[in-house]
Structure formats: C-alpha cells, structure tokens
Design a protein around this motif. Structure first.
Motif, PDB file in Angstrom:
ATOM      1  N   ASP A  43       0.805  -1.226   0.000  1.00  0.00           N
ATOM      2  CA  ASP A  43       0.000   0.000   0.000  1.00  0.00           C
ATOM      3  C   ASP A  43       0.840   1.279   0.000  1.00  0.00           C
ATOM      4  N   VAL A  44       2.138   1.153  -0.242  1.00  0.00           N
ATOM      5  CA  VAL A  44       2.968   2.351  -0.380  1.00  0.00           C
ATOM      6  C   VAL A  44       2.732   2.900  -1.788  1.00  0.00           C
ATOM      7  N   LYS A  45       2.632   4.216  -1.873  1.00  0.00           N
ATOM      8  CA  LYS A  45       2.362   4.855  -3.164  1.00  0.00           C
ATOM      9  C   LYS A  45       3.411   4.462  -4.198  1.00  0.00           C
ATOM     10  N   LYS A  46       2.968   4.284  -5.418  1.00  0.00           N
ATOM     11  CA  LYS A  46       3.851   3.871  -6.505  1.00  0.00           C
ATOM     12  C   LYS A  46       4.455   5.092  -7.207  1.00  0.00           C
ATOM     13  N   THR A  47       4.934   6.032  -6.409  1.00  0.00           N
ATOM     14  CA  THR A  47       5.628   7.207  -6.931  1.00  0.00           C
ATOM     15  C   THR A  47       7.126   6.925  -6.846  1.00  0.00           C
ATOM     16  N   ILE A  77       9.750   8.091   7.560  1.00  0.00           N
ATOM     17  CA  ILE A  77       9.732   8.905   6.339  1.00  0.00           C
ATOM     18  C   ILE A  77       8.473   8.631   5.532  1.00  0.00           C
ATOM     19  N   ILE A  78       8.139   7.366   5.370  1.00  0.00           N
ATOM     20  CA  ILE A  78       6.927   6.995   4.630  1.00  0.00           C
ATOM     21  C   ILE A  78       5.697   7.610   5.297  1.00  0.00           C
ATOM     22  N   SER A  95       9.321   8.447  -4.959  1.00  0.00           N
ATOM     23  CA  SER A  95       9.681   8.440  -3.533  1.00  0.00           C
ATOM     24  C   SER A  95       9.143   7.213  -2.824  1.00  0.00           C
ATOM     25  N   GLY A  96       7.892   6.884  -3.089  1.00  0.00           N
ATOM     26  CA  GLY A  96       7.286   5.709  -2.467  1.00  0.00           C
ATOM     27  C   GLY A  96       8.030   4.439  -2.824  1.00  0.00           C
ATOM     28  N   ASN A 132       3.649  11.088   3.833  1.00  0.00           N
ATOM     29  CA  ASN A 132       2.340  10.651   3.353  1.00  0.00           C
ATOM     30  C   ASN A 132       2.455   9.766   2.102  1.00  0.00           C
ATOM     31  N   LEU A 133       3.377   8.811   2.164  1.00  0.00           N
ATOM     32  CA  LEU A 133       3.606   7.906   1.038  1.00  0.00           C
ATOM     33  C   LEU A 133       2.832   6.593   1.171  1.00  0.00           C
ATOM     34  N   TYR A 134       1.931   6.532   2.151  1.00  0.00           N
ATOM     35  CA  TYR A 134       1.193   5.297   2.430  1.00  0.00           C
ATOM     36  C   TYR A 134      -0.288   5.497   2.147  1.00  0.00           C
TER      37      TYR A 134
END
Length: 125
Positions: free
Chosen positions: A23-27, A80-81, A29-30, A85-87
C-alpha cells in the motif's frame, strides 16, 4: 525471550512490512523508500539466523549489531513513509509497525549489552 521466539518475531516483522509495502504509493519516492524498507526489514530475520550459529562471541555480537543497524534503518524508513504521506493504507498500520520495530530495537540493544557483559565476566575470571 527465547531464541526461537525472537526469530519468529523478526520473521513476522518482515512479513508485516511486506504487507505494508503493497500500500505504499507507486511514486518515485514511495518506490525508493518502499524498496529500502523491504531490504532493511528483512535483513534482521536473515542475520539473526546467522547470529544463532555464530562461530565466536565476537561474531555473534557483530551479527546482532547488523540486525540492530537494519532495524534502526527500517524505523527511519517507516517514519519517512509516514511523514511524507507515502502510504495509501490505514495510518494505524504504520504506527503499529513502528511500535513493533521500536520493541525489536530495544530487545536487540538489551541482548547485545547482556552478551557483552556476560563475555567480559568470563574473560575477567
């Protein structure tokens, strides 16, 4: 804590992180921090298995130190995640992972300290 219990706990932690990573963003950074977290969170389970069959006390302390280092790295990746807000999932899951991570750090710190103390008692006899 028994040796097998700790081994199960670090394995369970690695598996929990695998679940979180989905569920970590697929950006950019993520992906970067997610990949780093996968590596650092799985390392303690693998290195603890190595520590259990260490060839010497020095080797044991060294491998336990690697576990501790990787746990600290995992904790910072989780922070950091969370802060960036990378989650995409429920934030409580990240908070739960950080809590377990912190508990594992405390266990490894205590274990290394106890091992060093016990060894110095043996050496100084």
């Amino acid at each position: 804590m028994r040796t097998n219990d700790l081994e199960e706990r670090v394995i369970d932690f690695a598996v929990f992180i695998i679940d979180i990573i989905e569920d970590v963003k697929k950006t950019y950074s993520g992906t970067y921090y997610g990949n780093q977290l996968i590596r650092s969170s799985g390392s303690p389970a693998l290195n603890y298995g190595e520590a259990r069959s260490a060839e010497s006390h020095k080797d044991f302390v060294h491998k336990m130190g690697i576990c501790l280092k990787e746990l600290r790295e995992s904790y910072n990746c989780l922070r950091i995640i969370y802060k960036a807000n990378l989650y995409n999932g429920k934030k409580e899951k990240i908070v739960k992972a950080m809590d377990e991570n912190n508990q594992l750090i405390s266990i490894f710190v205590a274990s290394i300290k106890t091992s060093k103390t016990n060894n110095s008692r043996i050496v100084n006899r």
